[in-house]
Design an enzyme around this catalytic site. Structure first.
Site, short mmCIF file in Angstrom:
data_model
loop_
_atom_site.label_atom_id
_atom_site.label_comp_id
_atom_site.label_asym_id
_atom_site.label_seq_id
_atom_site.Cartn_x
_atom_site.Cartn_y
_atom_site.Cartn_z
N PHE A 149 20.88 -26.10 26.89
CA PHE A 149 21.86 -24.55 26.54
C PHE A 149 21.05 -23.70 25.47
O PHE A 149 20.89 -22.72 25.32
CB PHE A 149 22.52 -24.69 24.86
CG PHE A 149 22.49 -25.70 24.22
CD1 PHE A 149 22.22 -25.05 22.86
CD2 PHE A 149 21.87 -27.68 23.81
CE1 PHE A 149 22.04 -25.64 22.29
CE2 PHE A 149 22.16 -28.09 23.03
CZ PHE A 149 21.73 -27.34 21.92
N LYS A 173 20.83 -25.38 37.92
CA LYS A 173 22.02 -25.94 36.77
C LYS A 173 21.68 -25.99 35.40
O LYS A 173 20.94 -26.75 35.10
CB LYS A 173 21.97 -27.76 37.57
CG LYS A 173 23.24 -28.17 37.33
CD LYS A 173 23.98 -27.80 36.26
CE LYS A 173 23.81 -29.02 34.88
NZ LYS A 173 24.64 -28.76 33.14
N GLU A 176 26.22 -26.39 31.06
CA GLU A 176 27.28 -25.84 31.32
C GLU A 176 28.14 -24.69 29.67
O GLU A 176 28.76 -24.07 29.53
CB GLU A 176 28.19 -26.88 31.43
CG GLU A 176 28.78 -27.47 30.36
CD GLU A 176 27.05 -28.43 30.69
OE1 GLU A 176 27.61 -30.09 30.36
OE2 GLU A 176 26.72 -28.51 30.59
N SER A 226 17.31 -33.64 26.04
CA SER A 226 16.32 -34.30 25.73
C SER A 226 15.55 -35.29 25.22
O SER A 226 15.34 -35.56 26.99
CB SER A 226 17.82 -34.66 24.80
OG SER A 226 18.20 -35.84 25.80
N CYS A 281 12.51 -26.90 20.77
CA CYS A 281 12.14 -28.18 20.70
C CYS A 281 11.07 -28.01 20.53
O CYS A 281 9.31 -28.75 19.69
CB CYS A 281 11.93 -28.61 22.65
SG CYS A 281 10.63 -27.98 22.82
N GLU A 385 15.62 -36.60 16.08
CA GLU A 385 15.34 -35.74 16.70
C GLU A 385 17.26 -34.57 15.99
O GLU A 385 17.55 -35.01 16.72
CB GLU A 385 14.79 -35.09 18.22
CG GLU A 385 14.63 -33.69 18.26
CD GLU A 385 14.87 -33.39 19.74
OE1 GLU A 385 14.05 -32.06 20.10
OE2 GLU A 385 15.33 -34.25 20.78
#
Length: 501
Positions: A149, A173, A176, A226, A281, A385
């Site tokens: 995202f 993909k 969402e 992640s 990240c 994180e």
């Protein structure tokens, strides 16, 4: 309510399952959009469209592929504001940050425009009498990308332009949580002349992800997200015989030596820790202050943090926007609330932040910036994180102590050193265990023609993303040995191992 549907075979395909996921405007907390969640059958339809398109796309000339990509680059440039607005509306980042995301994605499209140079093979003549050997690279077929995202346009553009330039077809993909930017990227490829089915977008949750990982017609999977999910992606993809590159999480350290310009270091710590609300990240989440500079550096960071303007991303005055969801906002706040009990000193507490001057943001997913000092390596705020605007400061007496701390981390994505000492910087870049290193650069994200990727629990798979590694990931090598004998040449029978002569 707006509905984001799938893009399969060059056209909109409405969700057939009746299952939809909510898409929120993080600045207001309102659900403005819903996204169709794909079933196994809908994923299969996207893969089938890509497989059919590969029959012709895989043999299209390099000149035709690059002509389409050049046109696509022009369209992206013309629509960059529109794409940035979609990002801001669904992710929440400020418009200038969203524009920067689109610009960095464009770098990879430009790399793909030069794919003919990257796909040049090699030739060795007369390796043996009358024998030549050449090497070539060919596309894999249908490949897939699963993207996060936090960069809904840039990370997909790290993947599909290189993949399709190499002759593959692609099933994307996206997250969402903010699907509209990816969908718009796909629509523009069709406008640029990309044949139907070469790029497909299916939205969904774990059902869609698992089907992509299991599908027998998908040759390779790229992932950014992640670390726990990256491990799962790698394991599942390998189980089903696929090539995989899975980029995981990070805990990036910024080492500040006593000779550094502390104002310069403080500015960069602010930018790298709180930009994009820390949801990246490559964000700096730990500053390691060496020697006796800690108090001065922490004060400079705190002074700057107090002046940051936090608000909706569509307000030009805002420097930082909200987090992606209420749940994530509350999780980030939990690290700050628990920090003191675990031995940290809370210098700036950004929890409970409210936006002034924007009543529409009363229910938005906002949090202020937080600064934690003297954080023990055992504290949750150091070990995990956080993926939010929380900066930890750790003290170290010496360079050796600092490098040992950094290298003991499970992650090895990016790191940086701030110093005026060239010898110390050179030593650091050789000794630190991370895939991307900055010297007086806090977020060392490589340019498009170098590859992006970390070490240790920040990368699963053999290839980094984009650059030369990206080209190698989306192609496979083939070596051809050729001999054209003279009409009068006699080979004879020889069952021994062939020798060069």
């Amino acid at each position: 309510m707006k509905t984001v549907n799938h893009w399969i075979g060059g056209k909109t395909v409405e969700g057939a399952t009746g299952a939809y996921g909510p898409v929120y405007n993080p600045a207001t907390g309102a659900q403005d959009t819903q996204v169709a969640l794909a079933s196994v059958e809908e994923v299969d339809a996207a893969v089938a469209a890509a497989k059919e398109a590969f029959r012709s796309w895989g043999t299209v000339s390099l000149s035709k592929r690059t002509a389409i990509l050049y046109k696509y680059r022009e369209l992206l440039d013309a629509h960059r504001d529109e794409i940035a607005e979609l990002i801001t509306a669904e992710h929440g980042k400020v418009h200038s940050d969203a524009l920067g995301e689109v610009a960095r994605g464009l770098e990879i499209v430009e790399l793909a425009c030069g794919i003919a140079e990257k796909l040049k093979g090699e030739l060795s003549t007369q390796v043996s009498t009358g024998v030549d050997v050449s090497s070539i690279r060919q596309p894999l077929g249908v490949v897939a990308g699963i993207t996060p995202f936090n960069f809904p346009a840039m990370v997909p553009m790290w993947m599909f332009p290189v993949a399709i330039a190499c002759g593959n077809t692609f099933v994307l993909k996206p997250s969402e949580k903010d699907p509209s930017a990816s969908r718009r990227l796909a629509e523009l490829t069709t406008e640029a002349g990309l044949p139907d089915g070469v790029l497909n977008v299916v939205h969904g949750d774990k059902v869609a992800v698992d089907r992509l990982l299991e599908h027998p017609d998908i040759a390779a999977v790229s992932f950014v997200g992640s670390t726990p999910i990256a491990k799962y992606i790698q394991s599942k993809a390998i189980e089903h015989g696929k090539r995989v590159q899975a980029l995981g999480g990070a805990k990036n350290h910024m080492l500040v030596l006593p000779d550094a310009d502390l104002d310069f270091a403080a500015d960069n710590a602010i930018n790298a820790a709180y930009g994009s609300a820390g949801e990246r990240c490559m964000a700096v989440s730990v500053v390691v202050a060496v020697g006796d500079i800690g108090d001065d550096l922490v004060k400079k960071i705190a002074d700057r943090a107090a002046k940051l303007r936090i608000g909706p991303g569509n307000d030009p005055a805002s420097e930082m926007g909200p987090l992606i969801t209420k749940e994530h906002r509350d999780k980030v706040a939990g690290y700050v609330h628990g920090a003191a009990a675990q031995g940290a000193e809370v210098v700036v507490d950004g929890t409970g932040y409210t936006v002034e001057g924007h009543p529409e943001c009363a229910d938005g997913f906002f949090i202020g910036v937080s600064l934690l000092d003297k954080v023990p390596p055992t504290a949750d705020a150091y070990r995990d994180e956080i993926f939010g605007p929380v900066l930890c400061v750790v003290r170290a007496e010496t360079y050796d102590e600092a490098i040992e701390l950094i290298n003991s981390s499970n992650w090895g994505n990016g790191t940086a050193i701030f110093t005026r000492d060239g010898g110390a910087a050179r030593r650091f870049q050789l000794e630190v265990e991370a895939g991307m290193v900055g010297v007086n650069v806090p977020i060392p994200v490589p340019v498009g023609y170098h590859s992006f990727g970390g070490w240790k629990d920040s990368l699963f798979g053999d290839h980094h993303i984009y650059g030369n590694d990206g080209v190698h990931f989306y192609t496979r090598g083939k070596v051809v040995t050729t001999r054209w004998p003279e009409p009068s040449e006699e080979v004879g029978i020889n069952l021994g191992f062939p020798k060069n002569h």
